[in-house]
Design a protein around this motif. Structure first.
Motif, PDB file in Angstrom:
ATOM      1  N   VAL A  36     -21.449 -42.544 -81.828  1.00 26.01           N
ATOM      2  CA  VAL A  36     -22.261 -43.063 -82.792  1.00 26.01           C
ATOM      3  C   VAL A  36     -21.611 -44.497 -83.143  1.00 26.01           C
ATOM      4  O   VAL A  36     -20.595 -44.752 -83.211  1.00 26.01           O
ATOM      5  N   SER A  37     -22.724 -45.433 -82.887  1.00 27.13           N
ATOM      6  CA  SER A  37     -22.250 -46.922 -83.123  1.00 27.13           C
ATOM      7  C   SER A  37     -21.793 -47.054 -84.683  1.00 27.13           C
ATOM      8  O   SER A  37     -21.952 -46.170 -85.538  1.00 27.13           O
ATOM      9  N   GLY A  38     -21.059 -48.140 -84.772  1.00 24.52           N
ATOM     10  CA  GLY A  38     -20.371 -48.623 -86.032  1.00 24.52           C
ATOM     11  C   GLY A  38     -21.414 -48.307 -87.208  1.00 24.52           C
ATOM     12  O   GLY A  38     -22.374 -49.082 -87.089  1.00 24.52           O
ATOM     13  N   GLN A  39     -20.973 -47.472 -88.346  1.00 20.02           N
ATOM     14  CA  GLN A  39     -21.898 -47.664 -89.327  1.00 20.02           C
ATOM     15  C   GLN A  39     -21.398 -48.219 -90.626  1.00 20.02           C
ATOM     16  O   GLN A  39     -20.260 -48.393 -90.895  1.00 20.02           O
ATOM     17  N   PHE A  94     -12.945 -49.651 -89.365  1.00 19.80           N
ATOM     18  CA  PHE A  94     -12.445 -50.977 -89.230  1.00 19.80           C
ATOM     19  C   PHE A  94     -12.640 -51.543 -90.654  1.00 19.80           C
ATOM     20  O   PHE A  94     -13.522 -51.279 -91.615  1.00 19.80           O
ATOM     21  N   VAL A  95     -11.569 -52.109 -91.449  1.00 18.01           N
ATOM     22  CA  VAL A  95     -11.236 -52.447 -92.715  1.00 18.01           C
ATOM     23  C   VAL A  95     -11.518 -54.051 -92.901  1.00 18.01           C
ATOM     24  O   VAL A  95     -10.290 -54.332 -92.372  1.00 18.01           O
ATOM     25  N   LEU A 137     -22.368 -58.375 -91.943  1.00 15.90           N
ATOM     26  CA  LEU A 137     -23.191 -58.568 -93.098  1.00 15.90           C
ATOM     27  C   LEU A 137     -22.347 -58.758 -94.195  1.00 15.90           C
ATOM     28  O   LEU A 137     -22.503 -58.358 -95.461  1.00 15.90           O
ATOM     29  N   GLY A 138     -20.750 -59.066 -94.078  1.00 17.56           N
ATOM     30  CA  GLY A 138     -19.730 -59.074 -95.033  1.00 17.56           C
ATOM     31  C   GLY A 138     -19.488 -57.472 -95.493  1.00 17.56           C
ATOM     32  O   GLY A 138     -18.900 -57.362 -96.613  1.00 17.56           O
ATOM     33  N   ALA A 139     -19.643 -56.572 -94.838  1.00 19.60           N
ATOM     34  CA  ALA A 139     -19.268 -55.106 -95.229  1.00 19.60           C
ATOM     35  C   ALA A 139     -17.730 -55.108 -95.411  1.00 19.60           C
ATOM     36  O   ALA A 139     -17.065 -55.466 -94.688  1.00 19.60           O
ATOM     37  N   ALA A 140     -17.444 -54.093 -96.084  1.00 17.81           N
ATOM     38  CA  ALA A 140     -15.787 -53.842 -96.667  1.00 17.81           C
ATOM     39  C   ALA A 140     -15.482 -53.036 -95.574  1.00 17.81           C
ATOM     40  O   ALA A 140     -14.081 -53.003 -95.108  1.00 17.81           O
ATOM     41  N   VAL A 141     -16.112 -52.145 -94.865  1.00 17.37           N
ATOM     42  CA  VAL A 141     -15.848 -51.086 -93.871  1.00 17.37           C
ATOM     43  C   VAL A 141     -16.917 -50.877 -92.876  1.00 17.37           C
ATOM     44  O   VAL A 141     -18.148 -50.941 -93.269  1.00 17.37           O
ATOM     45  N   GLU A 142     -16.461 -50.539 -91.810  1.00 20.39           N
ATOM     46  CA  GLU A 142     -17.213 -50.057 -90.525  1.00 20.39           C
ATOM     47  C   GLU A 142     -16.582 -48.739 -90.006  1.00 20.39           C
ATOM     48  O   GLU A 142     -15.384 -48.876 -89.788  1.00 20.39           O
TER      49      GLU A 142
END
Length: 151
Positions: A36-39, A94-95, A137-142
């Protein structure tokens, strides 16, 4: 008990599976494993953005990781694989964090704990929790996943 029934019992409603934001597949099955790709974390329909140690606290990071875990489950459901899960093998978290933030493993527990909650012992997995300076997209976590599935 089916996974759908377990989710209902827990009061968990999965989000709609997110469409890819670039040129990749959300889920690829090969050799009995669903990759599953990074979400990214969507909470109440909004992308959870920011950096741990800067403008996101530990609780917010854990909630973002859980939201990534929910999206992993949503992707499995969209691929018709949710009921075929044999084991959660590995999560990669990833954080987005500052150089002095060192609680990435605690943040990743948001996704890890969800997998155990939903799948029981089949949800226990290997894991990596890595701090990075920025995410898409500037996400906090993936979070990405490797899931053993029946074929």
């Amino acid at each position: 008990m089916s996974i759908e029934a377990r989710l209902n019992e827990l009061g968990i409603v999965l989000p709609e599976a997110a469409a890819p934001v670039a040129s990749y597949m959300p889920v690829v099955v090969q050799g009995g494993f669903a990759h599953v790709s990074g979400q990214l974390p969507f909470i109440n329909g909004e992308l959870a953005t920011g950096r741990l140690g800067e403008d996101v606290d530990l609780e917010g990071g854990m909630a973002a990781a859980r939201a990534c875990g929910l999206m992993i489950l949503a992707q499995l459901k969209a691929a018709g694989l949710l009921e075929q899960v044999e084991r959660v093998v590995k999560l990669g978290a990833f954080v987005s964090s500052t150089t002095d933030f060192t609680d990435q493993p605690k943040v990743a527990n948001g996704a890890s704990d969800l997998m155990f909650e939903v799948f029981g012992e089949k949800g226990r997995h290997a894991r990596a929790a890595v701090g990075v300076p920025v995410l898409p997209l500037g996400a906090a976590v993936e979070v990405d996943a490797v899931i053993a599935v029946s074929e």
